[in-house]
Design a protein around this motif. Sequence first.
Motif, PDB file in Angstrom:
ATOM      1  N   GLN A  18       0.825  -1.207   0.000  1.00  0.00           N
ATOM      2  CA  GLN A  18       0.000   0.000   0.000  1.00  0.00           C
ATOM      3  C   GLN A  18       0.863   1.263   0.000  1.00  0.00           C
ATOM      4  OE1 GLN A  18      -2.474  -0.627   3.460  1.00  0.00           O
ATOM      5  NE2 GLN A  18      -4.110  -1.597   2.279  1.00  0.00           N
ATOM      6  N   MET A  19       1.982   1.208   0.712  1.00  0.00           N
ATOM      7  CA  MET A  19       2.871   2.372   0.755  1.00  0.00           C
ATOM      8  C   MET A  19       3.639   2.545  -0.552  1.00  0.00           C
ATOM      9  SD  MET A  19       4.401   2.506   4.638  1.00  0.00           S
ATOM     10  CE  MET A  19       4.625   0.750   4.918  1.00  0.00           C
ATOM     11  N   LEU A  20       3.847   1.447  -1.262  1.00  0.00           N
ATOM     12  CA  LEU A  20       4.592   1.524  -2.516  1.00  0.00           C
ATOM     13  C   LEU A  20       3.797   2.249  -3.604  1.00  0.00           C
ATOM     14  CD1 LEU A  20       7.182   0.691  -3.998  1.00  0.00           C
ATOM     15  CD2 LEU A  20       6.059  -1.469  -4.578  1.00  0.00           C
ATOM     16  N   VAL A  21       2.474   2.156  -3.545  1.00  0.00           N
ATOM     17  CA  VAL A  21       1.619   2.757  -4.583  1.00  0.00           C
ATOM     18  C   VAL A  21       1.835   4.268  -4.710  1.00  0.00           C
ATOM     19  CG1 VAL A  21      -0.753   3.212  -5.293  1.00  0.00           C
ATOM     20  CG2 VAL A  21      -0.112   0.932  -4.479  1.00  0.00           C
ATOM     21  N   PRO A  22       1.707   5.071  -3.640  1.00  0.00           N
ATOM     22  CA  PRO A  22       1.927   6.518  -3.797  1.00  0.00           C
ATOM     23  C   PRO A  22       3.368   6.862  -4.162  1.00  0.00           C
ATOM     24  CG  PRO A  22       1.663   5.945  -1.474  1.00  0.00           C
ATOM     25  CD  PRO A  22       1.284   4.738  -2.265  1.00  0.00           C
ATOM     26  N   LEU A  23       4.333   6.059  -3.681  1.00  0.00           N
ATOM     27  CA  LEU A  23       5.727   6.321  -4.023  1.00  0.00           C
ATOM     28  C   LEU A  23       5.961   6.124  -5.512  1.00  0.00           C
ATOM     29  CD1 LEU A  23       7.502   4.547  -1.013  1.00  0.00           C
ATOM     30  CD2 LEU A  23       6.918   6.972  -1.248  1.00  0.00           C
ATOM     31  N   ALA A  24       5.405   5.046  -6.066  1.00  0.00           N
ATOM     32  CA  ALA A  24       5.561   4.777  -7.499  1.00  0.00           C
ATOM     33  C   ALA A  24       4.808   5.805  -8.337  1.00  0.00           C
ATOM     34  CB  ALA A  24       5.071   3.362  -7.819  1.00  0.00           C
ATOM     35  N   LEU A  25       3.620   6.187  -7.889  1.00  0.00           N
ATOM     36  CA  LEU A  25       2.846   7.198  -8.611  1.00  0.00           C
ATOM     37  C   LEU A  25       3.572   8.544  -8.626  1.00  0.00           C
ATOM     38  CD1 LEU A  25      -0.882   6.635  -7.551  1.00  0.00           C
ATOM     39  CD2 LEU A  25       0.088   6.448  -9.857  1.00  0.00           C
ATOM     40  N   ALA A  26       4.255   8.856  -7.537  1.00  0.00           N
ATOM     41  CA  ALA A  26       5.010  10.108  -7.471  1.00  0.00           C
ATOM     42  C   ALA A  26       6.124  10.119  -8.511  1.00  0.00           C
ATOM     43  CB  ALA A  26       5.585  10.301  -6.069  1.00  0.00           C
ATOM     44  N   GLN A  27       6.825   8.995  -8.653  1.00  0.00           N
ATOM     45  CA  GLN A  27       7.869   8.919  -9.667  1.00  0.00           C
ATOM     46  C   GLN A  27       7.266   9.010 -11.069  1.00  0.00           C
ATOM     47  OE1 GLN A  27      11.700   8.500  -9.629  1.00  0.00           O
ATOM     48  NE2 GLN A  27      10.729   9.503 -11.369  1.00  0.00           N
ATOM     49  N   PHE A  28       6.084   8.408 -11.245  1.00  0.00           N
ATOM     50  CA  PHE A  28       5.404   8.459 -12.544  1.00  0.00           C
ATOM     51  C   PHE A  28       5.111   9.894 -12.958  1.00  0.00           C
ATOM     52  CE2 PHE A  28       1.270   9.135 -14.559  1.00  0.00           C
ATOM     53  CZ  PHE A  28       1.464   8.496 -15.778  1.00  0.00           C
ATOM     54  N   ILE A  29       4.485  10.657 -12.068  1.00  0.00           N
ATOM     55  CA  ILE A  29       4.040  11.987 -12.459  1.00  0.00           C
ATOM     56  C   ILE A  29       5.216  12.929 -12.672  1.00  0.00           C
ATOM     57  CG2 ILE A  29       3.750  13.046 -10.165  1.00  0.00           C
ATOM     58  CD1 ILE A  29       1.354  13.235 -13.223  1.00  0.00           C
ATOM     59  N   CYS A  30       6.293  12.754 -11.909  1.00  0.00           N
ATOM     60  CA  CYS A  30       7.474  13.603 -12.100  1.00  0.00           C
ATOM     61  C   CYS A  30       8.160  13.293 -13.430  1.00  0.00           C
ATOM     62  CB  CYS A  30       8.448  13.429 -10.938  1.00  0.00           C
ATOM     63  SG  CYS A  30       7.827  14.090  -9.374  1.00  0.00           S
ATOM     64  N   SER A  31       8.229  12.016 -13.791  1.00  0.00           N
ATOM     65  CA  SER A  31       8.811  11.643 -15.084  1.00  0.00           C
ATOM     66  C   SER A  31       7.898  12.079 -16.221  1.00  0.00           C
ATOM     67  CB  SER A  31       9.039  10.131 -15.138  1.00  0.00           C
ATOM     68  OG  SER A  31       9.960   9.721 -14.150  1.00  0.00           O
ATOM     69  N   PHE A  32       6.593  11.954 -16.015  1.00  0.00           N
ATOM     70  CA  PHE A  32       5.610  12.401 -17.005  1.00  0.00           C
ATOM     71  C   PHE A  32       5.796  13.887 -17.300  1.00  0.00           C
ATOM     72  CE2 PHE A  32       1.568  14.573 -17.700  1.00  0.00           C
ATOM     73  CZ  PHE A  32       1.055  13.897 -18.803  1.00  0.00           C
ATOM     74  N   ALA A  33       6.007  14.667 -16.245  1.00  0.00           N
ATOM     75  CA  ALA A  33       6.155  16.113 -16.412  1.00  0.00           C
ATOM     76  C   ALA A  33       7.384  16.462 -17.249  1.00  0.00           C
ATOM     77  CB  ALA A  33       6.251  16.792 -15.048  1.00  0.00           C
TER      78      ALA A  33
END
Length: 468
Positions: A18-33
């Motif tokens: 459960q904790m890994l989900v927001p951490l991975a999403l954070a990396q996703f959105i920063c790379s997306f940007a």
Amino acid sequence: MTTARSPAAEPPARALRQMLVPLALAQFICSFAGSNMNVMINDISQDLNTTVQGVQIAITIFLLVMAALMIPGGKLTDRYGRKRCFLAGLILYGIGALLSAVSPGLGVLILGNSILEGVGTALLIPPVYILTTLLFTGVTARAKAFGAISAMGGVGAAAGPLIGGLITSALSWRWAFVFQALVIAVIIVLGRKVLDPLPPDPTRPFDTRGAVLSAAGLILVVAGILAADDNAWLMLGLIAAGVLLLFLFFRWVRAQERAGREPLLSTALFRNRTSNLGLITQNAQWLILMGTSFTVAAYLQVVRGYDAIQTGVIFTAATVGLLVSSLAAERLAKRRPQRTLIQAGFVLTAVGVLVLLALVAGTPGVWAFAPGLLLIGLGLGLMLTPSVNVVQSSFGDDLQGEISGLSRSVSNLGSSLGTAVAGTILVAGITATPGRAYGLAMAVLAVVALAGLFAAAKLPRTTTPSMP
């Protein structure tokens, strides 16, 4: 010094997932940007009455701010806590995304996207890697966790053109920033469940002078590269000034250590040969990814006349490649040494870049770009996870804040250099000699891939954490 947590305090497997989900999403959105704006070059330049070079500068500044502030951001996690920095970075990022969405001109876009989102990313990304390293123990468990994070980061970078193209074509480029803000809101909600294994230490000193010297040095070096097509003397002056400041930074660090004070960055990080080689591979990987993304996207739009959605669809090949190889990270880590995976990744990536380079001859069809992008995606996805694991696993818990900041700084410096170097070469001749400019930009990326392969060949088969 921070204290190590006890094994008994480790959260259960479900809580970790459960904790890994927001951490991975954070990396996703920063790379997306960092990549979604590549398919909006024409739309943004027309809407804001600027040029391709203006959009390139905005993208590069965003990546550069991340690189310049990632080391201080990693250091602040020790003092204020990893979760607190993570959430603060998310909030700042969200504000920047909303400001970018309503920007009336290039200046406000740079303030919102390049500055506020860049600073926010520098605050939130180091905690992602520090928390992952502290929460997940063992090579296999970390490989799985870093595999998910690297996969989301790679997919964010590779799928950025597709998602950005879809949003731009259906609505407007401005809604791509609204999308970022919405994802940030979701991450903030999910991030409340993240636990920090180590307590913050408010007494930890912060090296302000070191932060200023390192950030200013990196900014001047990349600014010099961006000035290459305008004024050679200005380029040399900026790069020389940047190198001088970085030299003064390392002198300051050594002076602080000799005086028994804690500097921004410990020189112990650079005495680990394995980590140094891993950092080189990280820099090369992100340089190639972002350099290819900008070069191919700009070439397709400005020279071939493709719109945002057409350009984004072409980049689907890279996204698929990244997904396939990144999601196999855990299984591959059990079967092959990390060095082997990194080497294989660079081989695939180099072949992919050479395929794209070959397209400079003739007038290839739209799907002729897909095989090269697919190979690059497969190669990068194969080695992103082991490279991160090699670096983070080279040190114990006490140095995780510093090595995470350095690791992310080096990776984001690679991203900014990729856009700056390849982008500058391309922009300089994209109107007069587009084929030649595209070929030169891709040739530089091919050389970087070979340099990364050489560094990977020097890595040891196994990684042993060094003691501070």
